[in-house]
Design an enzyme around this catalytic site. Structure first.
Site, short mmCIF file in Angstrom:
data_model
loop_
_atom_site.label_atom_id
_atom_site.label_comp_id
_atom_site.label_asym_id
_atom_site.label_seq_id
_atom_site.Cartn_x
_atom_site.Cartn_y
_atom_site.Cartn_z
N ASP A 1 10.23 9.59 -27.25
CA ASP A 1 11.47 10.19 -26.72
C ASP A 1 12.23 11.04 -27.72
O ASP A 1 13.20 11.69 -27.35
CB ASP A 1 12.39 9.06 -26.21
CG ASP A 1 11.79 8.39 -24.99
OD1 ASP A 1 11.64 7.14 -25.02
OD2 ASP A 1 11.43 9.09 -24.04
N HIS B 1 9.99 1.11 -31.93
CA HIS B 1 9.12 0.83 -30.78
C HIS B 1 8.65 -0.62 -30.86
O HIS B 1 8.39 -1.13 -31.96
CB HIS B 1 7.91 1.76 -30.78
CG HIS B 1 7.25 1.86 -29.45
ND1 HIS B 1 6.35 0.91 -29.01
CD2 HIS B 1 7.38 2.74 -28.45
CE1 HIS B 1 5.93 1.23 -27.80
NE2 HIS B 1 6.55 2.35 -27.43
C1 SDX Z 1 9.94 3.97 -24.68
O1 SDX Z 1 7.14 -0.09 -24.36
C2 SDX Z 1 6.76 1.13 -24.32
O2 SDX Z 1 5.58 1.44 -24.44
C3 SDX Z 1 7.87 2.14 -24.09
C4 SDX Z 1 7.50 3.61 -24.13
C5 SDX Z 1 6.56 3.98 -23.00
O3 SDX Z 1 5.85 4.98 -23.14
O4 SDX Z 1 6.62 3.30 -21.95
O5 SDX Z 1 6.89 3.92 -25.36
C6 SDX Z 1 8.73 4.51 -23.96
O6 SDX Z 1 10.70 3.25 -24.11
C7 SDX Z 1 10.12 4.31 -26.14
C8 SDX Z 1 11.36 3.58 -26.77
C9 SDX Z 1 12.59 4.40 -26.41
N1 SDX Z 1 13.82 3.68 -26.86
C10 SDX Z 1 14.54 4.12 -27.89
O7 SDX Z 1 14.24 5.08 -28.59
C11 SDX Z 1 15.85 3.35 -28.10
C12 SDX Z 1 16.04 3.06 -29.58
N2 SDX Z 1 15.05 2.07 -29.99
C13 SDX Z 1 15.38 0.69 -29.90
O8 SDX Z 1 16.40 0.26 -29.14
C14 SDX Z 1 14.23 -0.26 -30.17
O9 SDX Z 1 13.54 0.23 -31.23
C15 SDX Z 1 13.28 -0.53 -29.01
C16 SDX Z 1 14.02 -0.97 -27.79
C17 SDX Z 1 12.46 0.65 -28.71
C18 SDX Z 1 12.36 -1.67 -29.47
O10 SDX Z 1 13.13 -2.79 -29.60
P1 SDX Z 1 12.51 -4.16 -30.15
O11 SDX Z 1 11.05 -4.11 -30.23
O12 SDX Z 1 13.15 -5.27 -29.37
O13 SDX Z 1 12.99 -4.15 -31.63
P2 SDX Z 1 14.28 -4.92 -32.15
O14 SDX Z 1 15.46 -4.54 -31.33
O15 SDX Z 1 13.92 -6.35 -32.28
O16 SDX Z 1 14.43 -4.24 -33.59
C19 SDX Z 1 13.89 -4.83 -34.75
C20 SDX Z 1 14.89 -4.44 -35.86
C21 SDX Z 1 16.32 -4.92 -35.56
O17 SDX Z 1 16.96 -5.05 -36.80
P3 SDX Z 1 17.02 -6.54 -37.51
O18 SDX Z 1 17.51 -7.52 -36.46
O19 SDX Z 1 15.58 -6.82 -37.92
O20 SDX Z 1 17.96 -6.39 -38.66
O21 SDX Z 1 14.98 -3.01 -35.94
C22 SDX Z 1 16.29 -2.59 -35.62
C23 SDX Z 1 16.94 -3.73 -34.85
O22 SDX Z 1 18.37 -3.70 -35.01
N3 SDX Z 1 16.15 -1.39 -34.78
C24 SDX Z 1 16.94 -0.33 -34.87
C25 SDX Z 1 16.41 0.59 -33.93
N4 SDX Z 1 15.34 0.04 -33.31
C26 SDX Z 1 15.20 -1.18 -33.83
N5 SDX Z 1 18.01 -0.05 -35.63
C27 SDX Z 1 18.58 1.16 -35.46
N6 SDX Z 1 18.12 2.10 -34.58
C28 SDX Z 1 17.05 1.84 -33.81
N7 SDX Z 1 16.61 2.75 -32.95
#
Ligand code: SDX
Length: 444
Positions: A377, A319
């Site tokens: 989710d 998140h």
């Molecule tokens: C919602 O914003 C809100 O409030 C949203 C929400 C709401 O109520 O409105 O809470 C609802 O959208 C919840 C999120 C649902 N999405 C997912 O579950 C999809 C999977 N999660 C990700 O794609 C990700 O965690 C996000 C999109 C939720 C957040 O992305 P960020 O903040 O841009 O984080 P990032 O991509 O910069 O990740 C930081 C690190 C990265 O690795 P490094 O570059 O540091 O090596 O964490 C890794 C990412 O690759 N990472 C993941 C991951 N989420 C982040 N790696 C594997 N699986 C994941 N799910």
């Protein structure tokens, strides 16, 4: 450029950062503004004028786009407040209609206020018959989110009588209409996908029972609403109602800031919510769990989630704000146990798999070091499935609930006298100015 904090011993809100540009020697003050709780903000309104620079924050990770009184999130502590009330207390003691009143009007309603609000919502649940005919035009396997976003946008073709965004009564009618009609539109999309006749809303049913009836009743036999299902839906809607300046809410604010009619602004929010990085994740989680299939496969998929060359992510994990457990995920996980048991589905293999996946991932250094926890989710689809709602409808369910938050934020923005059109800037990295080259002289 060095920034030193010159915090006077005046009240917090008079502090400022002093910014000195080493290239020009120019020094300017950045006022610090304090909210009720949470991080202070640096007011950069005059930064370009004083220093000739923009700020750069792709994804708006540390950018406050507005001030708001609606929802507060402490991502490190895993706290979520709706108008100051902890979401876990509201989940336990309140209802979706009461939370809708709270988020939109700012205070918990008295019993007569809640009754009047719920009655008004009930009386707006029908949709224009012409709008209902829109569904006949959709392909039989159209994604429900495609149908819902299109029909919500089309509402502005029907309700010309209440679209003056500066008229408080029009704003109230819009709010009640959109909250009331989303379940009806969702049910119409569901029935269209099934090829079944549309079931009209009933004014003798409460919000969630009405939705279940429109989803699952058929004309040829009576349908008995399961109170366990209605209560579970109400809880899920409470937990999904609002979440500060998330992507879809920010989209509604940006679209609304142009003066576009509110139905168009909400349909922009529906479209933004659809993405798998946002509200589309609940549907993607179920697809992922079905893809993983067994506990033995978990290590393989965790490895894929950690492998940057693979596009696989652990859906429902991570998140932008929560670097601790999403409080909503905790409540939904507990609710899963109760609902599945009450529905006689306690042996849900997908729920067992989700629990094991969470347990294994939260012992893995990759997830622990990046503070990736289950989000709202991760478990919600388990409950939707147990209620008989198809996976393609999961994000539509999220949209029904989040419509309350979108409405609350749109109302807050539209009634703010200081509201201005949202218009971010950029860091330009394209070509320097150059002259046109006639096609005959171009070389490739
Ligand atoms: C919602 O914003 C809100 O409030 C949203 C929400 C709401 O109520 O409105 O809470 C609802 O959208 C919840 C999120 C649902 N999405 C997912 O579950 C999809 C999977 N999660 C990700 O794609 C990700 O965690 C996000 C999109 C939720 C957040 O992305 P960020 O903040 O841009 O984080 P990032 O991509 O910069 O990740 C930081 C690190 C990265 O690795 P490094 O570059 O540091 O090596 O964490 C890794 C990412 O690759 N990472 C993941 C991951 N989420 C982040 N790696 C594997 N699986 C994941 N799910």
């Amino acid at each position: 450029m060095s920034a030193t904090t010159s915090v006077s011993n005046e009240p917090m809100n008079s502090s400022s950062f002093e910014l000195r540009n080493p290239a020009t020697g120019v020094t300017s003050e950045l006022p610090v503004r304090s909210g009720t709780i949470g991080p202070q903000v640096l007011d950069i309104a005059h930064l370009a004028r004083d220093q000739g620079v923009f700020t750069f924050d792709p994804g708006y990770s540390v950018t406050a786009s507005c001030d708001s009184k609606i929802t507060y999130i402490d991502g490190d502590a895993g706290v979520l407040l709706y108008r100051g009330y902890p979401v876990d207390q509201l989940a336990e003691k309140s209802s979706f209609m009461e939370v809708a009143y709270l988020l939109i009007l700012g205070e918990l309603p008295t019993a007569p206020q809640l009754q009047a609000f719920s009655d008004s919502i009930t009386r707006h649940t029908m949709i224009n018959e012409s709008l209902l005919r829109f569904f006949n035009g959709f392909y039989h396997n159209a994604h429900p989110m495609a149908m819902v976003s299109a029909v919500v946008a089309s509402m502005s073709a029907f309700y010309h009588d209440s679209m003056d965004i500066y008229n408080p009564r029009h704003r109230e009618i819009f709010s009640h209409r959109i909250i009331a009609k989303l379940p009806t539109i969702a049910a119409a999309a569901h029935k269209h996908a099934l090829g079944q006749p549309f079931i009209y809303p009933r004014n003798d049913l409460n919000y969630c029972s009405n939705l279940l009836n429109m989803f699952f009743a058929v004309p040829c036999e009576s349908y008995e609403i399961n109170p366990v299902a209605a209560k579970a839906l109400d809880l899920l809607f409470v937990l999904h109602a609002d979440h500060e300046q998330n992507a879809s809410t920010s989209t509604v604010r940006l679209a609304g800031s142009t003066g576009a009619n509110p139905y168009a602004a909400i349909s922009a929010g529906v479209a933004a919510l659809w993405g798998p990085a946002h509200g589309g994740a609940n549907e993607a989680v179920l697809a992922m769990l079905e893809q993983i299939g067994t506990v033995e496969n978990i290590p393989k998929y965790l490895a894929m989630a950690k492998d940057k060359s693979s596009h696989f992510r652990l859906m429902g994990f991570g998140h932008r704000v929560y670097k601790n457990f999403d409080p909503r995920a905790k409540i939904i996980r507990e609710t899963c146990h109760e609902v599945l048991a009450k529905l006689g589905r306690q042996d849900s293999p997908l729920f067992e798999l989700a629990l094991r996946l969470e347990e294994i991932a939260l012992k893995d250094e990759y997830f622990v070091s990046r503070k990736l926890y289950p989000n709202v989710d991760f478990y919600s689809g388990i409950i939707y499935s147990a209620l008989g709602i198809p996976r393609s409808m999961f994000t539509v369910m999220f949209a029904i609930a989040r419509t309350v938050g979108w409405v609350a934020h749109w109302l807050e923005m539209i009634s703010d006298p200081a509201m201005r059109i949202g218009r971010p800037r950029q860091l330009y990295t394209g070509p320097q100015q150059r002259n046109y080259v006639p096609i005959a002289l171009r070389k490739r």
